[in-house]
Write an enzyme that holds these catalytic residues in place. Structure first.
Site, mmCIF file in Angstrom:
data_model
loop_
_atom_site.group_PDB
_atom_site.id
_atom_site.type_symbol
_atom_site.label_atom_id
_atom_site.label_comp_id
_atom_site.label_asym_id
_atom_site.label_seq_id
_atom_site.Cartn_x
_atom_site.Cartn_y
_atom_site.Cartn_z
ATOM 1 N N ASP A 30 0.856 -1.193 0.000
ATOM 2 C CA ASP A 30 0.000 0.000 0.000
ATOM 3 C C ASP A 30 0.894 1.247 0.000
ATOM 4 O O ASP A 30 1.887 1.303 0.726
ATOM 5 C CB ASP A 30 -0.894 -0.027 1.249
ATOM 6 C CG ASP A 30 -2.035 0.963 1.167
ATOM 7 O OD1 ASP A 30 -3.196 0.534 1.218
ATOM 8 O OD2 ASP A 30 -1.772 2.179 1.073
ATOM 9 N N ASN A 86 -12.998 -3.190 3.096
ATOM 10 C CA ASN A 86 -14.030 -2.148 3.148
ATOM 11 C C ASN A 86 -14.954 -2.216 1.934
ATOM 12 O O ASN A 86 -14.478 -2.390 0.808
ATOM 13 C CB ASN A 86 -13.374 -0.771 3.180
ATOM 14 C CG ASN A 86 -12.452 -0.584 4.381
ATOM 15 O OD1 ASN A 86 -12.725 -1.100 5.459
ATOM 16 N ND2 ASN A 86 -11.361 0.131 4.192
ATOM 17 N N GLN A 93 -14.347 2.697 2.064
ATOM 18 C CA GLN A 93 -13.784 2.306 0.767
ATOM 19 C C GLN A 93 -13.526 3.551 -0.079
ATOM 20 O O GLN A 93 -14.409 4.400 -0.229
ATOM 21 C CB GLN A 93 -14.738 1.357 0.020
ATOM 22 C CG GLN A 93 -14.130 0.783 -1.261
ATOM 23 C CD GLN A 93 -15.010 -0.252 -1.947
ATOM 24 O OE1 GLN A 93 -16.188 -0.416 -1.599
ATOM 25 N NE2 GLN A 93 -14.457 -0.934 -2.925
ATOM 26 N N HIS A 99 -10.564 -5.164 -2.718
ATOM 27 C CA HIS A 99 -9.210 -5.431 -2.220
ATOM 28 C C HIS A 99 -9.280 -5.800 -0.754
ATOM 29 O O HIS A 99 -10.207 -5.403 -0.036
ATOM 30 C CB HIS A 99 -8.281 -4.233 -2.428
ATOM 31 C CG HIS A 99 -8.825 -2.945 -1.909
ATOM 32 N ND1 HIS A 99 -9.765 -2.195 -2.604
ATOM 33 C CD2 HIS A 99 -8.596 -2.264 -0.763
ATOM 34 C CE1 HIS A 99 -10.066 -1.117 -1.910
ATOM 35 N NE2 HIS A 99 -9.380 -1.139 -0.780
ATOM 36 N N HIS A 101 -7.067 -5.547 2.743
ATOM 37 C CA HIS A 101 -5.916 -4.944 3.427
ATOM 38 C C HIS A 101 -5.270 -5.980 4.343
ATOM 39 O O HIS A 101 -5.955 -6.618 5.159
ATOM 40 C CB HIS A 101 -6.368 -3.783 4.318
ATOM 41 C CG HIS A 101 -6.891 -2.587 3.582
ATOM 42 N ND1 HIS A 101 -6.097 -1.521 3.247
ATOM 43 C CD2 HIS A 101 -8.134 -2.284 3.130
ATOM 44 C CE1 HIS A 101 -6.824 -0.612 2.623
ATOM 45 N NE2 HIS A 101 -8.071 -1.053 2.540
HETATM 46 P P1 AMP Z 1 -9.838 1.528 0.771
HETATM 47 O O1 AMP Z 1 -9.922 2.822 1.548
HETATM 48 O O2 AMP Z 1 -10.225 0.309 1.537
HETATM 49 O O3 AMP Z 1 -10.549 1.654 -0.556
HETATM 50 O O4 AMP Z 1 -8.288 1.339 0.475
HETATM 51 C C1 AMP Z 1 -7.616 1.916 -0.590
HETATM 52 C C2 AMP Z 1 -6.146 1.773 -0.285
HETATM 53 O O5 AMP Z 1 -5.438 1.851 -1.500
HETATM 54 C C3 AMP Z 1 -5.568 2.840 0.646
HETATM 55 O O6 AMP Z 1 -4.953 2.214 1.764
HETATM 56 C C4 AMP Z 1 -4.559 3.577 -0.229
HETATM 57 O O7 AMP Z 1 -3.423 3.962 0.489
HETATM 58 C C5 AMP Z 1 -4.236 2.530 -1.260
HETATM 59 N N1 AMP Z 1 -3.825 3.021 -2.581
HETATM 60 C C6 AMP Z 1 -4.468 3.917 -3.360
HETATM 61 N N2 AMP Z 1 -3.827 4.059 -4.525
HETATM 62 C C7 AMP Z 1 -2.766 3.228 -4.487
HETATM 63 C C8 AMP Z 1 -1.716 2.910 -5.396
HETATM 64 N N3 AMP Z 1 -1.623 3.508 -6.593
HETATM 65 N N4 AMP Z 1 -0.786 1.995 -5.023
HETATM 66 C C9 AMP Z 1 -0.866 1.394 -3.812
HETATM 67 N N5 AMP Z 1 -1.838 1.642 -2.920
HETATM 68 C C10 AMP Z 1 -2.765 2.550 -3.248
#
Ligand code: AMP
Ligand code: ZN
Length: 137
Positions: A30, A86, A93, A99, A101
């Site tokens: 992440d 999420n 989300q 995805h 975590h």
């Molecule tokens: P969520 O809030 O559950 O949708 O999680 C999205 C996650 O994606 C967050 O923890 C962000 O830090 C991560 N994220 C967003 N864009 C990227 C990216 N390009 N590469 C890696 N992680 C990302």
């Protein structure tokens, strides 16, 4: 999905720090980690959330979560582990491609995956039990 960043990352169109890859999933670090080693499991096929994911992919994703949590724990010597997923904006989300975590936890790390416990009232309990059981019947 043309405009989905996780589709592009999962399928290698946008580079990411990849811990693991197979035909169906990519596991990446992440970019905004909650803790050292925070990783994401991304299916290569698009599903916006768990409700759009097939049962087969959901099962495989959970097996992969167990495997990666075990590997990350051994590699990073973390003290505990959160597996978080999420669905929906109000649930936190922000990227609408399913995805999982993987969040390694360390003693006193102050990562805030928490809530204030409420109280299960008799009224809520009865309502929830009857509504859910009616659907499951
Ligand atoms: P969520 O809030 O559950 O949708 O999680 C999205 C996650 O994606 C967050 O923890 C962000 O830090 C991560 N994220 C967003 N864009 C990227 C990216 N390009 N590469 C890696 N992680 C990302
Ligand atoms: Zn996608």
């Amino acid at each position: 999905m043309d405009n989905c960043i996780f589709c592009k990352i999962a399928n290698g169109e946008i580079p990411a720090a990849t811990l693991y890859e197979d035909e169906e999933f990519r596991v990446i670090l992440d970019l905004g980690p909650a803790s050292k080693g925070h990783a994401l499991i991304l299916p290569k096929t698009h599903a916006a959330n768990i409700f759009e994911l097939s049962d087969e992919m959901a099962a495989k994703a959970m097996i992969l979560a167990k495997k990666m949590a075990t590997v990350l724990t051994e590699a990073l010597k973390c003290d505990g582990f959160n597996i978080v997923q999420n669905n929906g904006e109000c649930a936190g989300q922000t990227v609408f491609h399913f995805h999982i975590h993987l969040i390694p936890r360390y003693q006193n790390d102050n990562v805030g995956i928490t809530w204030v416990p409420g109280n299960l009232t008799d009224e809520d309990k009865e309502e929830i039990l009857s509504k859910v059981r009616a659907i499951l019947k």
